[in-house]
Enzyme design. Structure first.
Site, PDB file in Angstrom:
ATOM      1  N   GLY A  50      56.545  90.618 -37.465  1.00  0.00           N
ATOM      2  CA  GLY A  50      56.133  90.985 -35.880  1.00  0.00           C
ATOM      3  C   GLY A  50      54.731  91.349 -35.836  1.00  0.00           C
ATOM      4  N   SER A  51      54.745  92.642 -34.736  1.00  0.00           N
ATOM      5  CA  SER A  51      53.310  93.168 -34.456  1.00  0.00           C
ATOM      6  C   SER A  51      52.898  93.823 -35.668  1.00  0.00           C
ATOM      7  CB  SER A  51      53.617  94.012 -33.190  1.00  0.00           C
ATOM      8  OG  SER A  51      53.958  93.293 -32.247  1.00  0.00           O
ATOM      9  N   THR A  52      53.558  94.317 -36.674  1.00  0.00           N
ATOM     10  CA  THR A  52      53.078  95.098 -37.748  1.00  0.00           C
ATOM     11  C   THR A  52      52.099  94.153 -38.533  1.00  0.00           C
ATOM     12  OG1 THR A  52      54.908  94.395 -39.132  1.00  0.00           O
ATOM     13  CG2 THR A  52      55.002  96.657 -38.083  1.00  0.00           C
ATOM     14  N   PHE A  53      52.244  92.720 -38.203  1.00  0.00           N
ATOM     15  CA  PHE A  53      51.205  91.822 -38.719  1.00  0.00           C
ATOM     16  C   PHE A  53      49.904  91.931 -38.010  1.00  0.00           C
ATOM     17  CE2 PHE A  53      50.109  87.257 -39.775  1.00  0.00           C
ATOM     18  CZ  PHE A  53      50.013  87.478 -41.091  1.00  0.00           C
TER      19      PHE A  53
END
Lengths: 384, 631
Positions: free
Chosen positions: B326-329
């Site tokens: 998700g957004s941790t990418f």
């Protein structure tokens, strides 16, 4: 001719004469072999006189008394008791088949109160005496006549059959071997011997093909290749060979045999005692013991040759051969040359009956020596 | 009657002749026996001597004590405890074995099932072989037995050793467990004779498995003389067992404990790393299981409970769980953008991006989008449209290249077995795999950590550590094995410009420390301990068009197993990063427990630092070789 020999010739031997005439040199040799037995029984018990060595000494002492008594008994008495002894032995063999008690899967023993008797041991000596007496009355020509031959053959076959039924294959073989040997020594014609040998030789493959049970075949196969079943039936042979072979040239030393001490040897105190000797004293010791046996046998042959009566000669040789067959079968068995049959090493293996019967045999052999000058007419039946 | 008639003479001659023949025969046979003796004793003597030795001597293996596993401060995480056992020797039980068991049962508890097993074991063994009646007795039971020993003929109290995990389920995934050797274990090239030792246990998972060869030790041998029945007569010589080596881990047990407590009963994982060295300080995966069960023997019920639990207690989610990041990418994508000339990219987020006839939504599309967004703000508010644009401009292969450089799509090489590699796609891969060429839409999904992209929590922690340190640090768990330092190659600098790293660090700082950041509410407010981070949500289900039209259900309204995963990566302190953390809570309900856990864990780790604790490693890097100073 010395006075004593002269006296002997005149059949007026005193007790002192007889004691003097007993072959003490031979007694010494026998004692020496028995001592090997004591030493081995002491060793396999883990350096202890109990349970075997101590008792074996008592058996030997008793045997020694029996030997001297038998040696001083007139040879004609032995001749006259030959048939009755044979008859009694035969009856006992029949009784043992029905009333004997079982040891190691075979009925061999009779109990008389505290005494235990193995009739087959008695029969060995009785057969030699009886055959000796019967053949004593036959000329060389007579022996080979079919009708005359039938009687000694029956005398051999009947007890052999009874013993085989116990079952005791080892003693059966010895009985037959003793009997046939005596027929041979008495002059049985080669015309009988040659076909018999040929017949037996050709019967072996036939028996293998038609008569032997599978388990019997298996036993023979195990013998031929013991390693194929090293933990099963081949165990005894394999372990015995390991014990003897591991002795090497000079052995592991007295009381140092590991095979017996750690119970790898089967029947280490009885039939396989000699493997412990081989392990502890090696090739040198074993050959020495073998030579000792050879000297005793040679002594016996010499006694037989010097006897004046045919009865004495035959009985002496019969006893010598009996002793020899014991050594042969036991020795060949423990060294893996023949299948395992229950035959002890004479004088060495533990056992009261065997010890007494061997000593008794030597007693009669010495009686032949003591009474070697006694002449017994061909048609005489002894003094009774 | 004449004494010797003619016939007598003839048979005397015959007898003499034949006696000589017989004597010759006997001599030959005795000579043959002598020959046989020669064969056995001289020719083959050496052979039989060896055979006799083989008979007599039995080599018995002596099991070595298994090496301990310790944390960085020397706390034992796995050790060997005394195992009080009760043995019964049949031949010494004067009243019979059943009677003996009855008597024992009057002293300690003994079930009928146990009694039957003992009787079966006794029947299967020789009468002098001791058979285990009961194991793992308490000290009180053991003392009681010893007290009654005079009335228990044949009973032998015995103290053995057994593996013990003092912290139970807390470190289960990390340490693994030991269990009896299985047939599969023997199939490999491990030909250690110890494997055949009855009751021997080897490492089956985790550190126990990874370092099994080291902690196992080497078998000793005791040469004993045995008799034909296998009874030991005496010991001839003995070669003591060489104990297994101790393994010092980089783990901080206190931090691990704290992390586990914070994760509570959630199906979750949390990893804490030293950003400079790659030392893993905590590696939690909850729920766990008690590794002691596997050693003592796990019951069917226990096993069933473990395998049917929907929180999957047997899986080490930290290294084996693959999740869409998700957004941790996005920090990784931001690095790629900086490196590829998009440093000054400006995007106007209206809540969605039109691509062909497909609309790609921003998470804030309901609010009408983020408006004007640059790279740092893109991270701060986690603007999807900004990263759609980044992805559209870079293309998947440049994104793939940057992601791999930051530790994605490949195992990190951590010591414990079972690590999953995660995945970041490339155009080549899709063509080969599906036969369909790469689509720009695929890039857009990948740009916000969805689509084909999956990563393990350990990889996400590595990402945070690499951004924080600017170096390609790799996680590691073992510091010292025995007295040998574990090899640790110097981490090379990342293939990104310092400006790229600084910009992404700044963006991540804004996430937590600048109002409007997605994790501002959960910042560390204590001066000097501030953290930087990035939030993330991994969709578990696809949101259909119809759903979007009717209004997406709030996560909390969904069944547990359909809710999204919550993720967070972060590092602290911002000024001089020292610790990185990644945390995922599966199917979490707001308000974002994963962020709170990471915050508390990072604060706890920094506070531990203040205590100035000294590590207990038997050797340190400084002893081995002077290493270049690090800042």
């Amino acid at each position: 001719m010395t006075t004593r020999a002269y006296a002997a010739a005149r059949r007026t031997l005193t007790i002192a004469d007889k004691l003097y005439e007993v072959n003490w040199g031979l007694v010494l040799l026998i004692g020496l072999i028995a001592c090997v037995g004591f030493a081995m029984l002491y060793s396999v018990a883990g350096a202890s006189f109990s349970p075997w060595a101590g008792k074996q000494m008592v058996f030997f002492a008793a045997g020694l008394v029996l030997l001297v008594v038998a040696a001083m008994t007139d040879i004609r008495i032995w001749m006259s008791v030959a048939y009755p002894a044979y008859a009694i032995s035969l009856v006992l063999l029949v009784i043992v088949l029905f009333a004997g008690h079982t040891a190691l899967g075979a009925q061999r023993w009779l109990s008389f109160g505290p005494l235990e008797l193995q009739p087959s041991e008695l029969m060995k000596i009785a057969l030699i005496l009886a055959l000796g007496r019967f053949l004593h009355g036959l000329s060389v020509e007579d022996i080979s006549k079919p009708l005359k031959l039938l009687i000694p053959l029956a005398m051999i076959a009947i007890p052999a059959f009874l013993v085989l039924k116990q079952p005791n294959l080892g003693t059966t073989i010895i009985l037959v071997a003793d009997g046939i040997s005596l027929l041979f020594l008495a002059g049985l014609s080669w015309w009988w011997i040659a076909p018999a040998v040929a017949g037996v030789a050709s019967a072996v493959p036939l028996a293998w093909r038609f008569f032997l049970h599978d388990y019997q075949k298996a036993r023979v196969m195990t013998f031929l290749d013991p390693e194929s079943d090293a933990l099963g039936a081949g165990w005894n042979i394999t372990q015995a060979k390991i014990a003897i072979g591991s002795g090497g040239l000079t052995g592991k030393g007295y009381l140092q045999g590991t095979q017996s001490r750690l119970n790898f040897l089967p029947e280490k105190h009885s039939d396989f005692i000699i493997t412990n000797f081989g392990e502890e004293f090696g090739f040198v010791g074993s050959i020495a013991l073998l030579l000792l046996f050879a000297v005793v046998i040679g002594y016996g042959v010499q006694i037989a040759m010097s006897a004046r009566s045919q009865f004495g000669r035959l009985v002496a040789m019969g006893l010598v051969l009996n002793f020899f067959f014991y050594i042969l079968i036991n020795g060949a068995m423990v060294m893996g040359l023949i299948p395992v049959v229950g035959i002890p090493m004479p004088l060495v293996s533990y056992g009261g009956t065997a010890m007494l019967s061997v000593m008794f045999g030597f007693g009669i052999l010495m009686s032949v020596h003591v009474h070697r000058q006694v002449e017994i007419p061909r048609h005489s039946g002894g003094i009774i | 009657m004449p004494l010797f008639d003619r016939k007598d003479k003839s048979r005397y001659a015959t007898f003499t002749r034949r006696t000589l023949m017989v004597s010759g025969g006997m001599t030959a046979v005795l000579a043959a026996l002598g020959g046989r003796l020669y064969q056995l004793q001289i020719r083959d003597g050496a052979l039989y001597r060896t055979a006799a030795e083989d008979n007599r001597v039995n080599e018995r293996l002596v099991a070595p004590p298994r090496g301990r596993i310790l944390d960085r401060f020397g706390i034992e995480l796995a050790n060997n405890r005394r195992n009080y056992r009760l043995l019964l020797v049949a031949e010494q039980a004067s009243g019979g074995t059943e009677q003996a068991l009855e008597t024992i049962a009057r002293v300690i508890e003994l079930s009928d099932q146990q009694k039957r097993r003992v009787l079966r074991d006794l029947a299967a063994n020789k009468r002098f072989v001791p058979v285990v009646v009961a194991e793992n007795l308490s000290w009180d039971e053991f003392a009681l037995i010893n007290q009654h020993l005079p009335y228990l003929p044949g009973v032998q109290p015995d103290v053995g050793e057994t593996r013990s995990y003092p912290f139970g389920s807390e470190l289960s995934h990390l340490l693994g467990y030991v269990a009896p050797v299985s047939l599969d274990d023997k199939k490999g090239d491990d030909d250690d004779p110890l494997l055949d030792l009855p009751g021997f246990r080897i490492g089956k998972r985790g550190i126990e498995k990874a370092f099994d060869a080291e902690v196992r030790g080497e078998a000793g041998a005791s040469r004993v003389e045995v008799n034909a029945y296998g009874r030991v007569i005496r010991e001839l010589s003995s070669d003591p067992a060489r104990p297994g080596k101790d393994v010092y881990l980089t783990i901080d047990r206190e931090l691990q404990h704290f992390t586990d407590q914070r994760l509570g009963g959630e199906s979750a994982a949390c990893v804490v790393m030293d950003v400079q060295t790659g030392d893993v300080l905590a590696l939690s995966s909850t729920p766990g299981y008690d590794p002691n069960f596997f050693n003592v023997g796990i019951s069917n019920d226990q096993w069933k409970a473990l395998t049917t639990d929907d929180h999957k207690p047997l899986i080490n989610k930290a290294v084996s769980g693959e999740y869409p990041p998700g957004s941790t990418f996005k920090p990784a994508m931001a690095m790629a953008a900086m490196q590829n000339g998009l440093a000054d990219l400006q995007v106007n987020c209206s809540g969605a991006m039109q691509l062909g006839n497909h609309l790609f939504h921003c998470w804030a599309w309901k609010k009408g989008g983020h408006g004007h967004v640059d790279l740092k703000r893109g991270l701060q508010v986690s603007c999807d449209v900004f990263f759609y644009e980044v992805a559209r401009r870079l293309g998947i292969d440049k994104m793939h290249e940057a992601a791999v450089a930051l530790g994605f799509s490949g195992r990190t090489g951590i010591e414990i077995p079972g690590e999953r590699p995660g995945f970041v796609p490339s155009s080549e891969w899709k063509l080969q795999r599906t036969g369909v060429p790469w689509q720009v839409g695929d890039s857009l999904s990948a740009g916000i950590g969805q689509g084909y992209v999956v990563a393990t929590p350990l990889q996400l922690c590595t990402l945070a550590a690499r951004i924080a340190s600017g170096r390609a640090v790799a996680p590691r768990l073992s510091h010292t094995v025995g007295n040998a330092l574990q090899p640790r190659p110097e981490a090379p600098p990342l293939p990104f410009t310092p400006e790229a790293i600084a910009a992404v660090q700044a963006g991540m700082n804004m996430v937590t420390n600048v109002p409007g950041g997605t994790a501002y509410a959960w910042r560390i407010a204590e001066p000097g301990f501030e953290m930087a981070g990035k939030t993330g949500t991994a969709q578990v289900r696809v949101i259909t068009k119809a759903e979007r039209a009717n209004g997406v259900k709030r996560d909390a309204q969904l069944p547990w197993n359909l809710r999204d995963h919550g993720l967070f990566i972060g590092f602290a302190p911002v000024a001089q990063p020292r610790y990185a953390c990644a945390c995922i809570v599966e199917h979490n309900a707001p308000p974002h427990p994963q962020v709170q856990v990471a915050r508390d864990v990072l604060l706890f780790a920094q506070k531990r630092d203040v205590l100035g604790l000294k590590t207990a490693y038997p050797v340190s890097a400084a002893d081995a070789a002077p290493s270049p100073s690090r800042t």
